[in-house]
Write a protein that holds these residues in place. Structure first.
Motif, mmCIF file in Angstrom:
data_model
loop_
_atom_site.group_PDB
_atom_site.id
_atom_site.type_symbol
_atom_site.label_atom_id
_atom_site.label_comp_id
_atom_site.label_asym_id
_atom_site.label_seq_id
_atom_site.Cartn_x
_atom_site.Cartn_y
_atom_site.Cartn_z
ATOM 1 N N ASP A 50 33.277 50.355 29.414
ATOM 2 C CA ASP A 50 31.944 49.603 30.243
ATOM 3 C C ASP A 50 31.317 50.642 31.028
ATOM 4 O OD1 ASP A 50 31.353 46.447 29.902
ATOM 5 O OD2 ASP A 50 30.318 47.779 31.490
ATOM 6 N N THR A 105 21.908 42.670 24.177
ATOM 7 C CA THR A 105 20.690 43.023 23.193
ATOM 8 C C THR A 105 19.605 42.176 23.760
ATOM 9 O OG1 THR A 105 21.899 41.291 21.717
ATOM 10 C CG2 THR A 105 21.854 43.703 21.098
ATOM 11 N N LYS A 277 16.533 34.164 23.406
ATOM 12 C CA LYS A 277 16.029 35.370 22.943
ATOM 13 C C LYS A 277 16.437 35.672 21.376
ATOM 14 C CE LYS A 277 20.210 37.867 23.130
ATOM 15 N NZ LYS A 277 20.984 38.274 21.995
HETATM 16 N N1 LIG Z 1 27.371 35.593 26.238
HETATM 17 C C1 LIG Z 1 27.743 34.733 25.051
HETATM 18 O O1 LIG Z 1 28.189 33.591 25.522
HETATM 19 C C2 LIG Z 1 27.400 35.262 23.899
HETATM 20 C C3 LIG Z 1 27.866 34.636 22.740
HETATM 21 C C4 LIG Z 1 27.682 35.081 21.393
HETATM 22 C C5 LIG Z 1 27.154 36.459 21.302
HETATM 23 N N2 LIG Z 1 26.592 37.290 22.326
HETATM 24 C C6 LIG Z 1 26.035 38.214 22.204
HETATM 25 O O2 LIG Z 1 26.910 39.341 22.824
HETATM 26 C C7 LIG Z 1 26.130 40.568 23.270
HETATM 27 C C8 LIG Z 1 26.631 40.788 24.606
HETATM 28 O O3 LIG Z 1 26.273 39.689 25.519
HETATM 29 P P1 LIG Z 1 27.059 39.424 26.794
HETATM 30 O O4 LIG Z 1 26.500 38.016 27.314
HETATM 31 O O5 LIG Z 1 28.586 39.666 26.726
HETATM 32 O O6 LIG Z 1 26.338 40.385 27.834
HETATM 33 P P2 LIG Z 1 26.875 41.068 28.899
HETATM 34 O O7 LIG Z 1 25.768 41.727 29.624
HETATM 35 O O8 LIG Z 1 28.071 40.024 29.785
HETATM 36 O O9 LIG Z 1 27.910 42.344 28.840
HETATM 37 C C9 LIG Z 1 27.729 43.541 28.254
HETATM 38 C C10 LIG Z 1 28.415 44.656 28.651
HETATM 39 O O10 LIG Z 1 28.070 45.670 28.085
HETATM 40 C C11 LIG Z 1 28.098 46.847 29.109
HETATM 41 N N3 LIG Z 1 27.308 48.086 28.762
HETATM 42 C C12 LIG Z 1 25.722 48.099 28.581
HETATM 43 N N4 LIG Z 1 25.342 49.058 27.948
HETATM 44 C C13 LIG Z 1 26.564 49.927 27.974
HETATM 45 C C14 LIG Z 1 26.789 51.076 27.080
HETATM 46 N N5 LIG Z 1 26.029 51.909 26.717
HETATM 47 N N6 LIG Z 1 28.163 51.384 27.070
HETATM 48 C C15 LIG Z 1 29.176 50.718 27.394
HETATM 49 N N7 LIG Z 1 28.856 49.589 28.035
HETATM 50 C C16 LIG Z 1 27.936 49.036 28.263
HETATM 51 C C17 LIG Z 1 27.712 46.138 30.519
HETATM 52 O O11 LIG Z 1 27.872 46.835 31.525
HETATM 53 C C18 LIG Z 1 28.086 44.808 30.482
HETATM 54 O O12 LIG Z 1 29.384 44.882 30.970
HETATM 55 C C19 LIG Z 1 24.698 40.213 22.988
HETATM 56 O O13 LIG Z 1 24.150 40.698 21.884
HETATM 57 C C20 LIG Z 1 24.666 38.776 23.068
HETATM 58 O O14 LIG Z 1 23.649 38.021 22.453
HETATM 59 C C21 LIG Z 1 26.877 36.463 23.852
#
Ligand SMILES: NC(=O)c1ccc[n+]([C@@H]2O[C@H](COP(=O)([O-])OP(=O)(O)OC[C@H]3O[C@@H](n4cnc5c(N)ncnc54)[C@H](O)[C@@H]3O)[C@@H](O)[C@H]2O)c1
Length: 414
Positions: A50, A105, A277
């Motif tokens: 991360d 995303t 989104k």
């Molecule tokens: N939050 C939910 O409940 C949920 C449920 C299902 C799907 N999703 C999907 O999962 C994906 C992630 O969502 P999230 O809520 O976990 O987001 P988040 O922002 O909590 O987590 C993303 C992580 O990726 C890290 N990151 C960003 N760019 C990076 C890179 N280039 N290299 C390494 N690390 C990097 C960030 O620091 C962060 O810790 C999204 O597409 C979202 O739509 C989310």
């Protein structure tokens, strides 16, 4: 510690020790961290990659960076095992045969997908991937993204398998759901599918095979369906409210012992980092001709303004009114304020001239005040999110309490 013998692999000329079963890119996030912990608890050696170093430090101290039921206990139990390796250096991906990408995303300023998010990650990861690695996209993506990533990877790092295995957990319930929900495995060839099925099979959940685009659509349809159901609930609430009736009574009359309507949700803010989104990602996929999706967005996003207008009609003006806003997370029992409609409501109330005091027992925000301060002397109390802590609250007679959720009792309404 490692359940297979460490293998030497070639990573584009660099020979390294492939001693990790899987690296999760975005492994410190709301999806990535519970997934990493669950894999580690299942006996896999997991690399958490991360870019957020502060988050990695907290995880390394055994501290969850956000609320997630059962996760902190799991973190504390897997850390001493050594099966969790934390890194802010992309080089860690070269040490794993499986790489899962779960970065955020978001939609862009045109409410369309930001395709460059994955282009950047592919460009960063491709030269570092172990030869023959499996790369699994797990973020929710615009249809066709997996195919696009596979083509881009093929140009930079040949012989990489690619699959799309969407995350379907509800935030706050990930640890339980990761091992119980069926895992959709979207792959366009049997080799990649078999590898992804074997990887997620380690979590004990059964898998469902589709093509990559079918899986991408399945995930977007799932979130959009949920968002639309909330929009129907909110639209019904507004119609009943305009008609001057108590919607709690209407809802009880619809749902009670009537299975065909049991899935009509209660009204309330439909917010957070996903539903809005993802509905907009789907709209972009339809060349922006998605009347049902756009209508759902207008209804859900319009609820805060509806509340403000209703209060303005009741009071004439909100100028100088003291308003206590209870609950700033995007949903109950969460500390996640991302895209929370409570913040939108706060802004609209302030524009209307009200003195708004916001509170939340979980959200870390220095602008928030303790519950008692938010309620004390308030002319109006608004329930933003029905955290359990608010459910038993009793308010002095004469206090105007707004609760579109129907969580505080039948006598309280908008
Ligand atoms: N939050 C939910 O409940 C949920 C449920 C299902 C799907 N999703 C999907 O999962 C994906 C992630 O969502 P999230 O809520 O976990 O987001 P988040 O922002 O909590 O987590 C993303 C992580 O990726 C890290 N990151 C960003 N760019 C990076 C890179 N280039 N290299 C390494 N690390 C990097 C960030 O620091 C962060 O810790 C999204 O597409 C979202 O739509 C989310």
């Amino acid at each position: 510690m490692h359940d297979g013998s460490p293998a030497l692999v070639e990573s584009l000329g660099v020979t390294e020790l492939a001693n990790l079963d899987v690296v999760v890119v975005g492994g410190g996030g709301h999806v990535g961290l519970p997934l990493s912990l669950t894999f580690a608890a299942a006996g896999l050696c997991v690399g958490v990659y991360d870019t957020n170093e502060a988050t990695l430090e907290r995880i390394g101290r055994g501290e969850m960076p956000f609320m997630e039921a059962g996760a902190e206990e799991l973190l504390k139990s897997v850390l001493p095992s050594g099966r969790l390796e934390l890194s802010a250096d992309a080089a860690i991906v070269s040490r794993a045969k499986n790489v899962i990408v779960v970065i955020g995303t978001p939609v862009d300023e045109f409410l369309g997908p930001s395709m460059s998010v994955f282009d950047r990650v592919v460009d960063e990861l491709a030269p570092r991937l172990a030869k023959g690695a499996l790369i699994v996209l797990r973020s929710t993506v615009y249809p066709g993204t997996t195919e696009h990533v596979a083509e881009r990877l093929a140009r930079i790092a040949p012989a990489i398998d690619v699959a799309f295995c969407p995350e379907r957990i509800a935030e706050g319930h990930a640890i339980e759901e990761l091992t119980t929900l069926p895992q959709i495995v979207g792959a366009d060839d049997d080799h990649a599918a078999a590898r992804a099925e074997a990887l997620f099979g380690r979590l004990g959940a059964r898998t469902l095979r589709t093509s990559t685009k079918e899986a991408e659509l399945a995930k977007l349809f799932t979130n959009t369906w949920r968002y639309m159901k909330f929009a129907v609930a909110n639209q019904f609430f507004m119609i009943a409210h305009e008609a001057g009736v108590n919607y709690s009574n209407v809802l009880r009359a619809i749902r009670e012992d009537y299975p065909r309507a049991a899935d009509l949700p209660s009204p309330g803010f439909a917010a957070g980092p996903c539903l809005f989104k993802d509905t907009m990602q789907l709209a972009a996929f339809t060349s922006d001709h998605f009347p049902m999706g756009h209508s759902a967005m207008l209804v859900n996003e319009g609820l805060p303004a509806y509340i403000v207008s209703a209060l303005e009609r009741r009071y004439g003006s909100l100028r100088g009114k003291r308003i206590g806003l209870l609950g700033m997370a995007f949903k109950a029992e969460s500390d996640d304020p991302r895209s929370s409609l409570s913040y939108k409501l706060r802004k609209l109330l302030s524009w209307a001239g009200a003195d708004v005091r916001c509170t939340d027992p979980y959200v870390p925000d220095s602008r928030l005040v303790p519950l008692d301060d938010a309620i004390a002397d308030a002319d109006i109390v608004i329930l933003g999110v029905p955290h359990k802590a608010y459910r038993g609250l009793r308010f002095p007679a004469g206090r105007d309490v707004v609760d579109v959720w129907g969580a505080l009792g039948d006598g309280i309404r908008l």
